[in-house]
Design a protein around this motif. Structure first.
Motif, PDB file in Angstrom:
ATOM      1  N   GLU A  34       9.141   1.197   4.662  1.00 24.41           N
ATOM      2  CA  GLU A  34       8.093   1.871   5.398  1.00 24.41           C
ATOM      3  C   GLU A  34       6.746   1.406   4.853  1.00 24.41           C
ATOM      4  O   GLU A  34       6.606   1.162   3.650  1.00 24.41           O
ATOM      5  CB  GLU A  34       8.308   3.379   5.225  1.00 24.41           C
ATOM      6  CG  GLU A  34       7.479   4.252   6.106  1.00 24.41           C
ATOM      7  CD  GLU A  34       6.133   4.579   5.491  1.00 24.41           C
ATOM      8  OE1 GLU A  34       6.015   4.708   4.265  1.00 24.41           O
ATOM      9  OE2 GLU A  34       5.184   4.664   6.285  1.00 24.41           O
ATOM     10  N   GLU A  35       5.732   1.271   5.703  1.00 24.20           N
ATOM     11  CA  GLU A  35       4.433   0.724   5.297  1.00 24.20           C
ATOM     12  C   GLU A  35       3.818   1.474   4.116  1.00 24.20           C
ATOM     13  O   GLU A  35       3.264   0.871   3.208  1.00 24.20           O
ATOM     14  CB  GLU A  35       3.453   0.741   6.472  1.00 24.20           C
ATOM     15  CG  GLU A  35       3.773  -0.265   7.538  1.00 24.20           C
ATOM     16  CD  GLU A  35       2.819  -0.139   8.725  1.00 24.20           C
ATOM     17  OE1 GLU A  35       1.949   0.766   8.740  1.00 24.20           O
ATOM     18  OE2 GLU A  35       2.959  -0.950   9.650  1.00 24.20           O
ATOM     19  N   THR A  64       5.343   3.170   1.792  1.00 20.39           N
ATOM     20  CA  THR A  64       6.107   2.869   0.580  1.00 20.39           C
ATOM     21  C   THR A  64       5.700   1.513   0.024  1.00 20.39           C
ATOM     22  O   THR A  64       5.493   1.363  -1.185  1.00 20.39           O
ATOM     23  CB  THR A  64       7.617   2.900   0.864  1.00 20.39           C
ATOM     24  OG1 THR A  64       7.965   4.196   1.366  1.00 20.39           O
ATOM     25  CG2 THR A  64       8.427   2.587  -0.371  1.00 20.39           C
TER      26      THR A  64
END
Length: 128
Positions: free
Chosen positions: A94-95, A97
């Motif tokens: 995920e971006e 993360t």
């Protein structure tokens, strides 16, 4: 993998870490984070030296048995031993993360790959 009890003391700009189980194994740092990262390096160097000399590595004491002097903080430092052959993998993250990983890697002067490997080892140490 082991986690060794460690004592942190000092003040902003000058922190020290000692290992109650390992005489002479110490680390310093300007921040607590830096001192703990340096403590991991010192612990790894100590383990490598023991292996080279054919000496037995000390078993970590239970935290409950460590005497904590006034002004010190008790923590643990993981013994993370590098080894093995690097293997290429692909990850989808995920971006947010990935942004966190990149920020932490930069803060610790590590590559993204080095940080992910380091963090995976840390989680394994904690039983996470």
């Amino acid at each position: 993998m082991f986690r060794y009890p460690a004592l942190i003391d000092g003040e902003a700009g000058a922190y020290g870490v000692v290992f109650p189980d390992l005489d002479g194994v110490v680390a310093m740092g300007d921040t607590i984070d830096a001192a703990l990262l340096n403590a991991e390096d010192a612990l790894r160097d100590y383990a490598r030296s023991c292996e080279e000399l054919g000496e037995q590595l000390a078993t970590p004491s239970p935290l409950e048995s460590v005497e904590v002097p006034e002004g010190s903080t008790l923590t643990t430092v993981p013994l993370i031993r590098p080894g093995g052959k690097p293997v290429r993998i692909n990850l989808f993250l995920e971006e947010g993360t990935l942004a966190f990983i990149d920020g932490e890697a930069k803060r610790r002067a590590m590559t993204r790959t080095a940080y992910i490997g380091w963090m995976a080892n840390r989680m394994a140490q904690m039983g996470g």
